[in-house]
Design an enzyme around this catalytic site. Sequence first.
Site, short mmCIF file in Angstrom:
data_model
loop_
_atom_site.label_atom_id
_atom_site.label_comp_id
_atom_site.label_asym_id
_atom_site.label_seq_id
_atom_site.Cartn_x
_atom_site.Cartn_y
_atom_site.Cartn_z
N LYS A 1 -1.95 6.20 -4.37
CA LYS A 1 -3.06 7.14 -4.14
C LYS A 1 -2.71 8.52 -4.68
CE LYS A 1 -3.51 4.76 0.32
NZ LYS A 1 -2.18 4.56 0.86
N ASP B 1 0.83 -1.21 0.00
CA ASP B 1 0.00 0.00 0.00
C ASP B 1 0.86 1.26 0.00
OD1 ASP B 1 -2.75 1.24 0.39
OD2 ASP B 1 -1.64 2.10 2.08
N TYR C 1 3.43 9.76 0.32
CA TYR C 1 4.46 9.16 1.18
C TYR C 1 5.86 9.46 0.64
CZ TYR C 1 0.39 6.44 2.73
OH TYR C 1 -0.84 6.07 3.17
N HIS D 1 -6.82 9.97 -2.42
CA HIS D 1 -6.34 9.79 -1.04
C HIS D 1 -7.30 10.34 0.02
CE1 HIS D 1 -2.33 9.07 1.20
NE2 HIS D 1 -3.31 9.00 2.06
N1 LIG Z 1 -5.24 6.29 3.47
C1 LIG Z 1 -4.75 6.94 4.51
O1 LIG Z 1 -5.05 8.13 4.73
C2 LIG Z 1 -3.82 6.23 5.44
C3 LIG Z 1 -3.28 5.02 5.07
N2 LIG Z 1 -2.44 4.34 5.90
C4 LIG Z 1 -1.88 3.06 5.40
O2 LIG Z 1 -2.06 2.03 6.34
C5 LIG Z 1 -0.81 1.46 6.69
C6 LIG Z 1 -0.84 0.89 8.10
O3 LIG Z 1 -1.19 1.93 9.01
P1 LIG Z 1 -0.71 1.92 10.54
O4 LIG Z 1 -1.51 2.88 11.29
O5 LIG Z 1 0.77 2.05 10.60
O6 LIG Z 1 -1.09 0.43 10.96
P2 LIG Z 1 -1.23 -0.24 12.39
O7 LIG Z 1 -2.33 0.34 13.19
O8 LIG Z 1 -1.28 -1.69 12.09
O9 LIG Z 1 0.10 0.12 13.18
C7 LIG Z 1 1.34 -0.40 12.81
C8 LIG Z 1 2.34 -0.02 13.88
O10 LIG Z 1 2.02 -0.70 15.09
C9 LIG Z 1 3.22 -1.14 15.68
N3 LIG Z 1 2.89 -2.25 16.60
C10 LIG Z 1 2.46 -3.48 16.29
N4 LIG Z 1 2.23 -4.21 17.40
C11 LIG Z 1 2.54 -3.40 18.43
C12 LIG Z 1 2.53 -3.58 19.84
N5 LIG Z 1 2.18 -4.72 20.40
N6 LIG Z 1 2.89 -2.53 20.62
C13 LIG Z 1 3.26 -1.35 20.07
N7 LIG Z 1 3.30 -1.13 18.73
C14 LIG Z 1 2.95 -2.16 17.94
C15 LIG Z 1 4.05 -1.55 14.48
O11 LIG Z 1 5.41 -1.66 14.79
C16 LIG Z 1 3.76 -0.44 13.50
O12 LIG Z 1 4.63 0.65 13.69
C17 LIG Z 1 0.17 2.60 6.46
O13 LIG Z 1 1.52 2.19 6.35
C18 LIG Z 1 -0.37 3.20 5.19
O14 LIG Z 1 0.05 2.45 4.07
C19 LIG Z 1 -2.15 4.83 7.15
C20 LIG Z 1 -2.65 6.02 7.57
C21 LIG Z 1 -3.50 6.85 6.74
O1 LIG Z 2 -1.85 8.21 4.42
C1 LIG Z 2 -1.85 8.41 5.58
C2 LIG Z 2 -1.23 9.37 6.46
C3 LIG Z 2 0.20 9.55 6.18
C4 LIG Z 2 1.16 8.65 6.44
N1 LIG Z 2 2.33 9.13 6.02
C5 LIG Z 2 2.15 10.34 5.49
C6 LIG Z 2 3.04 11.25 4.94
C7 LIG Z 2 2.55 12.45 4.48
C8 LIG Z 2 1.20 12.73 4.58
C9 LIG Z 2 0.31 11.83 5.11
C10 LIG Z 2 0.80 10.63 5.57
#
Ligand SMILES: NC(=O)C1=CN([C@@H]2O[C@H](COP(=O)(O)OP(=O)(O)OC[C@H]3O[C@@H](n4cnc5c(N)ncnc54)[C@H](O)[C@@H]3O)[C@@H](O)[C@H]2O)C=CC1
Ligand SMILES: O=CCc1c[nH]c2ccccc12
Length: 300
Positions: free
Chosen positions: A91, A61, A66, A122
């Site tokens: 996105k 993803d 990013y 996005h």
């Molecule tokens: N469309 C959007 O606006 C967005 C999309 N995303 C996508 O979703 C993906 C995943 O999002 P996340 O919020 O990172 O996923 P997530 O909620 O699964 O969190 C992942 C994080 O949790 C940590 N983790 C796992 N187990 C843990 C534990 N027991 N204790 C403490 N930390 C722990 C991991 O090391 C990692 O850093 C992103 O990389 C991105 O590709 C994320 C945010 C916004």
């Molecule tokens: O897409 C989700 C939020 C996010 C995670 N990394 C970045 C970097 C720059 C803008 C938004 C985000």
Amino acid sequence: MSSNSASKGSFPPTLKLNDGNEIPVFGYGLGTANYKTTEGYDKTVVDLTKMAIDVGYRHLDGAEVYGNEEELGEAIKASGIPRDQLFVTTKAHGEKQKPTLEAFDLSLKKLGLDYVDLYLIHAPWFANSDEDLQAKWTDLEAIKASGRAKSIGVSNFLQEHLEAILKTAKIPPAINQIEYHPYLQHGDLVKFHKKNNIAIACYGPLVPLTRAKGGPVDAVWSELAKKYDVSESEIGLRWILDQGMVALSTSSNRGRLENYLARLPGFKLTDEEVARIAEVGKQKHFRAFWRKKFDEDDRR
Ligand SMILES: NC(=O)C1=CN([C@@H]2O[C@H](COP(=O)(O)OP(=O)(O)OC[C@H]3O[C@@H](n4cnc5c(N)ncnc54)[C@H](O)[C@@H]3O)[C@@H](O)[C@H]2O)C=CC1
Ligand SMILES: O=CCc1c[nH]c2ccccc12
């Protein structure tokens, strides 16, 4: 992609989208744990992504915002995995007001790919009005028609944003990628998706463990982790999968990524456990991502 070719083993299975394409129900995100914090090419991002592919992740993803599409493309190339065994999402950013078709061409070029499996708008706040959102969706429809995005969808859309594009869409969005976890269940939004046959991909599934620790879900996840002999994270991910949704997670820790693929197929929460987590989660409300944008969006 067939449901048993997504990784080294048979996990994850795929979910059929409303356009007939299939999406692996568990994906590796490049937006958080390893997104780029410096300008320019970042070899660490390439190495982390190569590691995730090597562990067995096939659903990747990404996003223009990013700033690591080049690194994602490099990791894909270096992995040696045939393109048709990968599911690649990117996105459209939009905030810079770059025309969508131009942004898409640039994303493909950076990725070094001739198509993506999924292209998303996005967020709804990258458009200034419903008409602007509808025009952006028309751009995505043209991209799908060109064959350069197999499926098209949206991200961070609430019901009113979906209703706006459905009014004029020739092709409905295949999926909406939203923050979803026990502390952000979005009222009737899931029901609206089911009614309109739009799949949901959930980001931030582990927010109760990471950014909102100390809430009422901790005890339930901990109890169930003991029962199934898995980690709390795996309970959080299973909770998404057992509701028929796609889960996106990430980690820079190889062992954690390996455990997910090894353990998630080995158990399933009961309907009562899924419902119990949902009930307990409703005691707390927490949004981890894009808070300011959601507050500012006057069309929500
Ligand atoms: N469309 C959007 O606006 C967005 C999309 N995303 C996508 O979703 C993906 C995943 O999002 P996340 O919020 O990172 O996923 P997530 O909620 O699964 O969190 C992942 C994080 O949790 C940590 N983790 C796992 N187990 C843990 C534990 N027991 N204790 C403490 N930390 C722990 C991991 O090391 C990692 O850093 C992103 O990389 C991105 O590709 C994320 C945010 C916004
Ligand atoms: O897409 C989700 C939020 C996010 C995670 N990394 C970045 C970097 C720059 C803008 C938004 C985000």
